[in-house]
Design a protein around this motif. Sequence first.
Motif, mmCIF file in Angstrom:
data_model
loop_
_atom_site.group_PDB
_atom_site.id
_atom_site.type_symbol
_atom_site.label_atom_id
_atom_site.label_comp_id
_atom_site.label_asym_id
_atom_site.label_seq_id
_atom_site.Cartn_x
_atom_site.Cartn_y
_atom_site.Cartn_z
ATOM 1 N N ARG A 129 0.846 -1.192 0.000
ATOM 2 C CA ARG A 129 0.000 0.000 0.000
ATOM 3 C C ARG A 129 0.878 1.238 0.000
ATOM 4 N NH1 ARG A 129 -2.567 0.609 4.887
ATOM 5 N NH2 ARG A 129 -1.055 -0.803 5.842
ATOM 6 N N PRO A 130 0.445 2.330 -0.641
ATOM 7 C CA PRO A 130 1.239 3.561 -0.609
ATOM 8 C C PRO A 130 1.374 4.071 0.823
ATOM 9 C CG PRO A 130 -0.511 3.682 -2.262
ATOM 10 C CD PRO A 130 -0.785 2.472 -1.442
ATOM 11 N N SER A 131 2.507 4.707 1.112
ATOM 12 C CA SER A 131 2.712 5.231 2.458
ATOM 13 C C SER A 131 3.041 6.725 2.452
ATOM 14 C CB SER A 131 3.841 4.472 3.160
ATOM 15 O OG SER A 131 5.062 4.645 2.478
ATOM 16 N N HIS A 132 2.933 7.357 1.286
ATOM 17 C CA HIS A 132 3.262 8.775 1.167
ATOM 18 C C HIS A 132 2.469 9.311 -0.005
ATOM 19 C CE1 HIS A 132 5.808 12.360 0.319
ATOM 20 N NE2 HIS A 132 6.210 12.263 1.570
ATOM 21 N N ILE A 133 2.022 10.554 0.076
ATOM 22 C CA ILE A 133 1.223 11.135 -1.003
ATOM 23 C C ILE A 133 2.036 11.289 -2.281
ATOM 24 C CG2 ILE A 133 0.090 13.276 -1.736
ATOM 25 C CD1 ILE A 133 -0.991 13.548 1.088
ATOM 26 N N PRO A 157 -2.054 9.854 4.324
ATOM 27 C CA PRO A 157 -1.385 9.788 5.622
ATOM 28 C C PRO A 157 -0.922 11.160 6.095
ATOM 29 C CG PRO A 157 0.174 9.216 3.911
ATOM 30 C CD PRO A 157 -1.128 9.569 3.212
ATOM 31 N N GLY A 158 -0.218 11.176 7.204
ATOM 32 C CA GLY A 158 0.382 12.401 7.702
ATOM 33 C C GLY A 158 -0.632 13.407 8.204
ATOM 34 N N PRO A 159 -0.190 14.637 8.442
ATOM 35 C CA PRO A 159 -1.080 15.654 9.003
ATOM 36 C C PRO A 159 -2.328 15.915 8.177
ATOM 37 C CG PRO A 159 1.202 16.339 9.216
ATOM 38 C CD PRO A 159 1.221 15.108 8.372
ATOM 39 N N ILE A 160 -2.197 16.016 6.843
ATOM 40 C CA ILE A 160 -3.388 16.290 6.040
ATOM 41 C C ILE A 160 -4.344 15.109 6.083
ATOM 42 C CG2 ILE A 160 -2.359 15.504 3.864
ATOM 43 C CD1 ILE A 160 -4.887 18.405 4.421
ATOM 44 N N GLY A 161 -3.808 13.897 6.116
ATOM 45 C CA GLY A 161 -4.673 12.730 6.240
ATOM 46 C C GLY A 161 -5.396 12.689 7.570
ATOM 47 N N ALA A 162 -4.732 13.178 8.617
ATOM 48 C CA ALA A 162 -5.335 13.177 9.949
ATOM 49 C C ALA A 162 -6.528 14.112 10.050
ATOM 50 C CB ALA A 162 -4.289 13.552 10.998
ATOM 51 N N VAL A 163 -6.634 15.088 9.136
ATOM 52 C CA VAL A 163 -7.787 15.990 9.147
ATOM 53 C C VAL A 163 -8.738 15.743 7.978
ATOM 54 C CG1 VAL A 163 -6.608 17.792 10.429
ATOM 55 C CG2 VAL A 163 -6.526 17.837 7.938
ATOM 56 N N LEU A 164 -8.240 15.203 6.869
ATOM 57 C CA LEU A 164 -9.098 14.976 5.705
ATOM 58 C C LEU A 164 -9.852 13.659 5.810
ATOM 59 C CD1 LEU A 164 -10.096 15.869 2.921
ATOM 60 C CD2 LEU A 164 -8.071 14.790 1.916
ATOM 61 N N SER A 165 -9.154 12.577 6.132
ATOM 62 C CA SER A 165 -9.805 11.262 6.177
ATOM 63 C C SER A 165 -10.976 11.213 7.147
ATOM 64 C CB SER A 165 -8.779 10.176 6.518
ATOM 65 O OG SER A 165 -7.744 10.133 5.554
ATOM 66 N N PRO A 166 -10.833 11.721 8.401
ATOM 67 C CA PRO A 166 -11.987 11.662 9.304
ATOM 68 C C PRO A 166 -13.197 12.430 8.795
ATOM 69 C CG PRO A 166 -9.975 12.125 10.537
ATOM 70 C CD PRO A 166 -9.638 12.263 9.079
ATOM 71 N N ALA A 214 4.048 18.377 1.620
ATOM 72 C CA ALA A 214 4.985 19.144 2.438
ATOM 73 C C ALA A 214 4.755 18.904 3.930
ATOM 74 C CB ALA A 214 4.866 20.634 2.127
ATOM 75 N N CYS A 215 3.498 18.743 4.324
ATOM 76 C CA CYS A 215 3.205 18.539 5.751
ATOM 77 C C CYS A 215 3.737 17.202 6.240
ATOM 78 C CB CYS A 215 1.705 18.667 6.008
ATOM 79 S SG CYS A 215 0.671 17.478 5.141
ATOM 80 N N LEU A 216 3.730 16.177 5.373
ATOM 81 C CA LEU A 216 4.277 14.875 5.765
ATOM 82 C C LEU A 216 5.776 14.972 6.000
ATOM 83 C CD1 LEU A 216 1.578 14.178 4.123
ATOM 84 C CD2 LEU A 216 2.660 11.971 3.685
ATOM 85 N N ASN A 217 6.443 15.716 5.142
ATOM 86 C CA ASN A 217 7.906 15.750 5.185
ATOM 87 C C ASN A 217 8.464 16.479 6.396
ATOM 88 O OD1 ASN A 217 7.906 14.396 2.698
ATOM 89 N ND2 ASN A 217 7.849 16.315 1.565
ATOM 90 N N VAL A 218 7.633 17.290 7.067
ATOM 91 C CA VAL A 218 8.106 18.008 8.252
ATOM 92 C C VAL A 218 7.507 17.460 9.538
ATOM 93 C CG1 VAL A 218 8.479 20.133 6.939
ATOM 94 C CG2 VAL A 218 6.293 19.785 8.126
ATOM 95 N N CYS A 219 6.621 16.485 9.442
ATOM 96 C CA CYS A 219 5.882 16.010 10.614
ATOM 97 C C CYS A 219 6.713 15.012 11.418
ATOM 98 C CB CYS A 219 4.573 15.363 10.188
ATOM 99 S SG CYS A 219 3.624 14.683 11.564
ATOM 100 N N PRO A 220 6.997 15.271 12.696
ATOM 101 C CA PRO A 220 7.772 14.326 13.494
ATOM 102 C C PRO A 220 7.039 13.020 13.746
ATOM 103 C CG PRO A 220 6.928 16.108 14.866
ATOM 104 C CD PRO A 220 6.636 16.488 13.453
ATOM 105 N N VAL A 221 5.709 13.052 13.748
ATOM 106 C CA VAL A 221 4.938 11.824 13.948
ATOM 107 C C VAL A 221 5.029 10.941 12.709
ATOM 108 C CG1 VAL A 221 2.650 10.872 14.409
ATOM 109 C CG2 VAL A 221 3.398 12.957 15.580
ATOM 110 N N TYR A 222 4.774 11.526 11.538
ATOM 111 C CA TYR A 222 4.866 10.750 10.294
ATOM 112 C C TYR A 222 6.267 10.172 10.114
ATOM 113 C CZ TYR A 222 5.163 9.475 5.430
ATOM 114 O OH TYR A 222 5.382 8.767 4.281
#
Length: 469
Positions: A157-161, A347-356, A326-334
Amino acid sequence: MPATAPAGVGHLRGAETFPVAARRALADPQLRRNIGHATATIRAKSAGVIGEVPDWERLRAAGSAIKADVMARLPELLEQLEDRVTAAGGVVHWAADANEANAIVVDLVRGTGSDRVMKVKSMVTQEIGLNEALEAAGIAPVETDLAELIVQLGEDRPSHILVPAIHRNRAEIRQIFLRAMPGVDPGLTDEPAVLAAAARRFLRQTFLSTPVAVSGANFAVAETGTLAVVESEGNGRMCLTLPRTLITVMGVEKVVPTWRDLEVFLQLLPRASTGERMNPYTSMWTGVTAGDGPQAFHLVLLDNGRSAVLADEVGRQALHCIRCSACLNVCPVYERTGGHAYGSVYPGPIGAVLSPQLTGVADNASLPYASSLCGACYDACPVKIDIPELLVHLRDQAPHPRGEAAAMAVAAYAMDHPALYAAAQRATRLSRLTGRRGRGLPPPLSGWTAGRDLPDPPAQTFRQWWASR
């Protein structure tokens, strides 16, 4: 309220919560090394080219303003886009959700008589599970983007946009090619140029013999009916020009009002995503042109929960996203967990707000908590999406355990009664007896301190200090 994306189709919901998946990812040192190295490289490259632009902040503000304008009059712009595409010889289809979009594409491919399609890298077709729908209908999808091909051959499965195979290193990619790529040289090495050449040989016959292509779209210009795809390898250009039939699946939020608006995003996107001044391949087409390119063009406009996002005046910011990563590449959690832990194709920060928002918050209730709220994502976003604000907004909407709600009610009552609040402050000193920095608190408080350090209480409260002076 508009419907959210349906369950049981596509890749917006994970099989487990983020905390469970993240713990497993954290235990994989190779995964962390792969992602850490890749994101650090992209960050440095992006920072260099962004630093060359004297008006970067003004470009960000312009991009944000254009997107806000689009959201304010989205129905009008989509109707204008439909008119222009139709006038140019294309056919526009409207899909309320993933099921409708998949059915439309399958029917269109069947109508051509082809049992194979070649695909341009597309997040939205991953979102709706189009590959699975095509395979169920006896149609073979072939991913032509190198990273997407790696994911497809590896049954992964893809793991990065932007870089779907960012979690793989070149030794792992070599093993995937040797195991799953037809006709590959058994002496294949893991040199990047050698791996790319092997993929090119494998795909060449597909480009020349497949009459149908499926793409996404980075942008669509309502003023002219023009679609745009930006990419780095040239595979997209082949898919967009060689086949007889081109089918584009596009989320409704990708429209921009005018050709001049597109200029802003073509400056923002490459710098924020790949760290390039411009994309190596920027392909644009308007309907059908006799004797040049595909002679049948279909545009599928997808909702799949986007109207529900649009209905939230705070949450609709998430639809501004231009998928730059860009948000994934700077996110310490991702960087520490990778993309699979999020469960969604986003995934990443945008996924954390878009997917829900696309699925309904209850179906992805753990994702808004997959953040430290450090704000790095907001600083990096080229269209200034305030992701920390959205995370807090969605946390408020997420279902909360009864015990947590009761604890918050008690805290609110105490804070509303000064004498009781002062007594509670004095009582916090007892936490010194429970362990280092508040660790090891008894249930139900242990659930809170399991993931947080409780600061040592001060030796003197503010009230005590004030009284002493």
